[in-house]
Design an enzyme around this catalytic site. Sequence first.
Site, short mmCIF file in Angstrom:
data_model
loop_
_atom_site.label_atom_id
_atom_site.label_comp_id
_atom_site.label_asym_id
_atom_site.label_seq_id
_atom_site.Cartn_x
_atom_site.Cartn_y
_atom_site.Cartn_z
N GLU A 60 41.40 -42.81 -68.57
CA GLU A 60 42.59 -42.70 -67.71
C GLU A 60 43.84 -43.23 -68.38
O GLU A 60 44.93 -42.66 -68.21
CB GLU A 60 42.33 -43.43 -66.39
CG GLU A 60 41.46 -42.68 -65.40
CD GLU A 60 39.98 -42.74 -65.74
OE1 GLU A 60 39.18 -42.03 -65.08
OE2 GLU A 60 39.61 -43.51 -66.66
N HIS A 129 34.68 -47.23 -55.40
CA HIS A 129 35.14 -45.88 -55.07
C HIS A 129 35.78 -45.84 -53.68
O HIS A 129 36.01 -44.75 -53.15
CB HIS A 129 33.98 -44.89 -55.12
CG HIS A 129 33.45 -44.64 -56.48
ND1 HIS A 129 32.78 -45.60 -57.20
CD2 HIS A 129 33.47 -43.53 -57.28
CE1 HIS A 129 32.39 -45.10 -58.37
NE2 HIS A 129 32.82 -43.85 -58.44
#
Length: 327
Positions: A60, A129
């Site tokens: 990322e 998450h």
Amino acid sequence: MTKQFMFDALRQAIDEEMEKDDSVFVLGEDIGHYGGSYKVTKDLHVKYGDLRILDTPIAENSFTGMAIGAAMTGLRPIVEGMNMSFLLLAFNQISNNAGMLRYTSGGNFAIPLVIRGPGGVGRQLGAEHSQRLEAYFQAIPGLKIVACSTPYNAKGLLKSAIRDNNPVILFEHVLLYNLQENLPDSEYFVPLDKAEIVREGNHVTIITYSRMRYHVIQAVDTLVKEGYDPEIIDLISLKPLDIETIVNSVVKTHNVIIVEECMKTGGIGAELIAQINDTCFDQLDAPIIRLSSQDIPTPYNGNLEKATVIHPYQIIDSVRRLCILKV
């Protein structure tokens, strides 16, 4: 009008903007041939090729930095986070580069960048998450932040974000992708700085956003039958906050309840309370009630997970307590 899922509405927004502007491209993990984790980019690689629908490594920080560099050269990148929680790995690039380069370059660079993807508390996705990052990014100067809640505003917001010359973070909720709504066949845009008055009322202003919009609507269905008359505001824009719409509502109702999935400490609700107190404190008949998630990592266990977030019965109880003299 055509009925669309939210993930299809987002896909249409990307498709329309890529078709109109060759400088628009998408990058992220598994967005190409796989079509993205929630199928927002399904089959777009067939139409636009692998260089405009660009699959990236699991890195990322690297591909977000690359997108910022591309934006500096005049391209309009859309970064998809497979899960928005993963973008914490790119926090440096988003804060020190995307948010600041226009200012630190004396205006020589614009950063027309969109960062979007799923977030929020799903169904037993585990702590890493299930994070809500809107409050993390709200403090960063130079960013615009929006949270979609319907297929209609999802498409309109994404199209507006792609055309904006500033970095925009669009938060999508993991549990809203399968919402359906009739969308106009003609092109439309939704402003990045305006809240939506979902329901007009006189007894209390309920401010919310994203998935909690539907918990509020469910609660209000019960409250209306009891004689209460709540006003519902969907923030949509988390930065900047549409304080004008909020103040106009507070002047009318004199009571405020904030319902959010964000954590209570340092959350969006905390900033809302500060701004309301700064701008229209004298209009309040009672202290603002803030209904937020528990300040703990989201448990994997289903029952414990449910206990960390706000539910309609808590909203109903809060309205009854706050507005008892108005009914």
